[in-house]
Enzyme design. Structure first.
Site, PDB file in Angstrom:
ATOM      1  N   CYS A 172      41.401  43.736  45.177  1.00 39.77           N
ATOM      2  CA  CYS A 172      42.246  44.119  44.052  1.00 39.77           C
ATOM      3  C   CYS A 172      42.668  45.590  44.197  1.00 39.77           C
ATOM      4  O   CYS A 172      43.427  45.923  45.089  1.00 39.77           O
ATOM      5  CB  CYS A 172      41.531  43.827  42.735  1.00 39.77           C
ATOM      6  SG  CYS A 172      42.634  43.735  41.301  1.00 39.77           S
ATOM      7  N   HIS A 198      39.312  38.063  43.469  1.00 41.09           N
ATOM      8  CA  HIS A 198      37.984  38.672  43.391  1.00 41.09           C
ATOM      9  C   HIS A 198      36.887  37.718  43.879  1.00 41.09           C
ATOM     10  O   HIS A 198      36.303  36.980  43.084  1.00 41.09           O
ATOM     11  CB  HIS A 198      37.676  39.068  41.947  1.00 41.09           C
ATOM     12  CG  HIS A 198      38.432  40.243  41.446  1.00 41.09           C
ATOM     13  ND1 HIS A 198      37.931  41.528  41.504  1.00 41.09           N
ATOM     14  CD2 HIS A 198      39.656  40.342  40.877  1.00 41.09           C
ATOM     15  CE1 HIS A 198      38.816  42.366  40.982  1.00 41.09           C
ATOM     16  NE2 HIS A 198      39.873  41.668  40.595  1.00 41.09           N
ATOM     17  N   GLU A 235      33.899  38.463  44.665  1.00 38.12           N
ATOM     18  CA  GLU A 235      32.608  38.865  44.085  1.00 38.12           C
ATOM     19  C   GLU A 235      32.388  38.261  42.704  1.00 38.12           C
ATOM     20  O   GLU A 235      31.255  38.262  42.198  1.00 38.12           O
ATOM     21  CB  GLU A 235      32.515  40.396  44.034  1.00 38.12           C
ATOM     22  CG  GLU A 235      33.283  41.082  42.910  1.00 38.12           C
ATOM     23  CD  GLU A 235      34.772  41.207  43.141  1.00 38.12           C
ATOM     24  OE1 GLU A 235      35.448  41.830  42.298  1.00 38.12           O
ATOM     25  OE2 GLU A 235      35.277  40.682  44.167  1.00 38.12           O
TER      26      GLU A 235
END
Length: 226
Positions: free
Chosen positions: A86, A194, A196
């Site tokens: 990002c 994302h 994660e």
């Protein structure tokens, strides 16, 4: 492996990135602040999402001048893994470590939802745990994720296998549905989604976890520990 999670003023996904590699994968991780000038002892670098320096001027445009970025560039030049997610992707583009630019979303709105991605190249250190053309689900949360590059750059990205992920349904206007790209050497990956945030079933899915396990498996083959 030992990961450096880079923290800029305005980063807000550093905790998630740390949690993914430290708590979920059980690897070593440390926060490294933007004022530092050394990455000695680290095997991988993670640039998290957020709003570095408030996203003033352009997303990532000020962060590229942080003291730590000279070391990130050197780290990348040595062929070691650098992942920007990002805002981290935006920083890598502004720093010249990846080609192209990230612009305002097509609809000029911030988007926050889970999307389907297609794994376009599973022969990188970041994607080896995926199948080619596999569809995975990963969250996005961005206002400036519209990837653009000129025709010559796009042709090079395709020819070199640098397009790592594409959107199955384009949410932001990115050219050729691009969601993530690598540098020509394949050791720097920038992506708007994302991973994660997709490492535990509790969070709605684990498709992002294999990106990190891919890096760790690469490290097991290439990193020498004293």
């Amino acid at each position: 492996m030992k990961f450096a999670v880079i923290v800029f003023p305005g980063s807000n996904c550093d905790l998630d990135m740390y949690h993914a590699v430290k708590d979920v994968l059980g690897e070593e991780a440390e926060y490294v602040f933007h004022t530092e000038t050394s990455l000695e002892g680290f095997d991988g670098v993670l640039l998290p999402g957020g709003f570095s320096y408030g996203d003033y001027l352009r997303c990532g445009s000020i962060a590229q001048f942080s003291p730590i970025m000279a070391e990130v560039k050197r780290f990348a030049e040595e062929g070691r893994p650098v992942l920007g997610v990002c805002n981290g992707f935006q920083v890598l583009v502004e720093a010249g470590l990846l080609p192209g630019v990230l612009m305002r979303n097509r609809d000029l709105k911030f988007m926050c939802k889970t999307v389907d991605l297609v794994v376009e190249n599973n022969e990188t250190m970041f994607t080896s745990e995926y199948a080619a053309q596999e569809t995975i689900r990963v969250p996005i949360a961005h206002g400036e994720g519209n990837y653009y590059c000129d025709d010559a750059t796009l042709a090079a990205l395709k020819a070199n296998g640098q397009i790592a992920f594409t959107y199955k349904e384009n949410p932001n206007g990115s050219v050729e549905n691009i969601a993530g790209i690598t540098n020509e050497a394949g050791n720097v990956l920038g992506m708007m989604p994302h991973p994660e945030r997709a490492v535990e079933a509790l969070l709605g899915g684990e498709d992002g976890k294999r990106l990190f396990t891919s890096i760790v498996k690469w490290g097991a083959r290439h990193v020498t520990y004293n």
